[in-house]
Structures are given as structure tokens and as C-alpha cells.
Motif scaffolding. Structure first.
Motif, PDB file in Angstrom:
ATOM      1  N   ILE A  70       0.914  -1.332   0.187  1.00  0.00           N
ATOM      2  CA  ILE A  70       0.037   0.021  -0.087  1.00  0.00           C
ATOM      3  C   ILE A  70       0.968   1.176   0.047  1.00  0.00           C
ATOM      4  CG2 ILE A  70      -1.746   1.259   1.111  1.00  0.00           C
ATOM      5  CD1 ILE A  70      -2.816  -1.598   0.489  1.00  0.00           C
ATOM      6  N   LEU A  71       0.736   2.078  -0.884  1.00  0.00           N
ATOM      7  CA  LEU A  71       1.388   3.419  -1.032  1.00  0.00           C
ATOM      8  C   LEU A  71       0.655   4.404  -0.284  1.00  0.00           C
ATOM      9  CD1 LEU A  71       2.560   2.725  -4.654  1.00  0.00           C
ATOM     10  CD2 LEU A  71       3.861   2.258  -2.600  1.00  0.00           C
ATOM     11  N   ASN A  72       1.453   5.524   0.053  1.00  0.00           N
ATOM     12  CA  ASN A  72       0.707   6.970   0.502  1.00  0.00           C
ATOM     13  C   ASN A  72       0.677   7.781  -0.888  1.00  0.00           C
ATOM     14  OD1 ASN A  72       3.269   7.954   0.430  1.00  0.00           O
ATOM     15  ND2 ASN A  72       3.613   8.125   2.555  1.00  0.00           N
ATOM     16  N   GLY A  77       5.944   3.371   0.428  1.00  0.00           N
ATOM     17  CA  GLY A  77       5.260   2.131   0.914  1.00  0.00           C
ATOM     18  C   GLY A  77       4.947   2.267   2.389  1.00  0.00           C
ATOM     19  N   PHE A 120      -6.251   4.067   2.173  1.00  0.00           N
ATOM     20  CA  PHE A 120      -5.602   4.470   0.808  1.00  0.00           C
ATOM     21  C   PHE A 120      -6.074   4.895  -0.315  1.00  0.00           C
ATOM     22  CE2 PHE A 120      -6.999   0.076  -0.117  1.00  0.00           C
ATOM     23  CZ  PHE A 120      -7.169  -0.142  -1.405  1.00  0.00           C
ATOM     24  N   ARG A 122      -7.100   5.402  -4.081  1.00  0.00           N
ATOM     25  CA  ARG A 122      -7.082   4.708  -5.331  1.00  0.00           C
ATOM     26  C   ARG A 122      -6.066   4.930  -6.435  1.00  0.00           C
ATOM     27  NH1 ARG A 122     -12.272   2.315  -8.096  1.00  0.00           N
ATOM     28  NH2 ARG A 122     -11.211   1.243  -9.898  1.00  0.00           N
ATOM     29  N   GLN A 124      -2.990   6.116  -6.386  1.00  0.00           N
ATOM     30  CA  GLN A 124      -1.613   5.557  -6.266  1.00  0.00           C
ATOM     31  C   GLN A 124      -1.756   4.090  -6.012  1.00  0.00           C
ATOM     32  OE1 GLN A 124      -2.788   8.198  -4.316  1.00  0.00           O
ATOM     33  NE2 GLN A 124      -1.363   9.751  -5.306  1.00  0.00           N
ATOM     34  N   ASN A 125      -2.944   3.306  -5.820  1.00  0.00           N
ATOM     35  CA  ASN A 125      -2.945   2.035  -5.325  1.00  0.00           C
ATOM     36  C   ASN A 125      -3.836   1.253  -6.324  1.00  0.00           C
ATOM     37  OD1 ASN A 125      -1.437   1.778  -2.779  1.00  0.00           O
ATOM     38  ND2 ASN A 125      -2.619   3.754  -2.588  1.00  0.00           N
ATOM     39  N   HIS A 127      -3.039  -0.926  -8.313  1.00  0.00           N
ATOM     40  CA  HIS A 127      -2.487  -2.505  -8.167  1.00  0.00           C
ATOM     41  C   HIS A 127      -3.044  -3.137  -7.253  1.00  0.00           C
ATOM     42  CE1 HIS A 127      -0.186  -0.109  -5.292  1.00  0.00           C
ATOM     43  NE2 HIS A 127       0.251  -1.178  -4.745  1.00  0.00           N
ATOM     44  N   VAL A 128      -3.450  -2.469  -6.076  1.00  0.00           N
ATOM     45  CA  VAL A 128      -3.653  -2.908  -4.900  1.00  0.00           C
ATOM     46  C   VAL A 128      -5.411  -3.779  -5.235  1.00  0.00           C
ATOM     47  CG1 VAL A 128      -4.936  -2.917  -2.453  1.00  0.00           C
ATOM     48  CG2 VAL A 128      -2.517  -1.821  -3.168  1.00  0.00           C
TER      49      VAL A 128
END
Length: 141
Positions: A70-72, A77, A120, A122, A124-125, A127-128
């Protein structure tokens, strides 16, 4: 203002992998004591954080285990979730690009289990969201 999620990242990542502090420290070429200092709130240098994240790729507790980082908003990370401990992921609010992912965790002070929730964005994430599409929450298994 310091991002408190960055403070918990070394512990959460190590916990997701079921590694000892010594094993995690060895991955980034530091002493166990240095790793423990990072887990207790000292700032993990960005180069060591990036090295650790790079070495996380392809690791998991079991052969079928997957990890997602998870990225900010800055692209750092802040958390790691394992398919083995994943509970759910839901939008935080209607019309908002924020999500909340939940996973099983263990409190480092008490040793008691709890549900960890990580907010988080969306953007930036993506990929999650792609990664967890086929994951089943621990309560669904």
C-alpha cells in the motif's frame, strides 16, 4: 506532520511475512537492533525502505501467498497486506477515491490479535485493487 503509517511499516511488513526481526534486518544488511529501533518509531532511511520493498517481491508465508504494498500519496510504502491475512477492502465513502483494506494483525505490545485497517487512495494503489480481486477474506474461507 509525520505520517504515522510510515512508523508502523517495518513491523507490519515483517509481520505479514512472519519473519523475525533478525531475518528482516538481514534482508537490508543492518543489525537486529537497528531493525527493532525502526519498529519502535525511529525513521527507516528511504534507501533501506526501498531495498526492503524490493526484496519483498515474490515473498509470502506460503507457496500460494501473495503480498500487496500500500502506497501513500508520495508513493512511499506504508503497509503490506498478505493474501493469508486479508479480510476485506471497501470504499471509505461514496463518491470518494479512498478505500479501506482490512487484515488480521497482532499487537506488538500485547500480542493480541486485532483487525488492522489501512486507508489508501485509489490513484496510487490501482495495483492493490487488481491484486485483491481474486483474494478471499479470511472469514470467507
Amino acid at each position: 506532520m509525520q505520517d504515522t503509517n510510515l512508523d508502523t511499516f517495518p513491523f507490519r511488513a515483517r509481520q505479514a511475512l512472519e519473519m523475525t526481526a533478525a531475518e528482516a534486518a538481514q534482508l537490508v544488511h543492518v543489525t537486529r537492533r537497528t531493525w527493532e529501533l525502526w519498529e519502535s518509531g525511529n525513521v527507516m532511511p528511504i534507501a533501506k525502505r526501498e531495498l526492503f520493498i524490493e526484496k519483498l517481491k515474490g515473498r509470502g508465508k506460503s507457496e500460494n501467498s501473495q503480498l500487496v504494498l500500500i502506497l501513500n500519496e508520495s508513493g512511499d510504502g506504508v503497509d503490506v497486506v498478505s493474501s493469508d491475512t486479508y479480510c476485506s477492502c471497501l470504499p471509505a465513502e461514496k463518491g470518494n477515491d479512498e478505500y479501506v483494506i482490512s487484515s488480521l494483525a497482532v499487537c506488538r505490545q500485547s500480542g493480541k490479535p486485532y483487525i488492522h485497517r489501512q486507508h489508501f487512495n485509489r490513484q496510487q494503489n490501482e495495483h492493490v485493487l487488481r491484486c485483491i480481486e481474486n483474494w478471499k477474506g479470511v472469514m470467507e474461507r
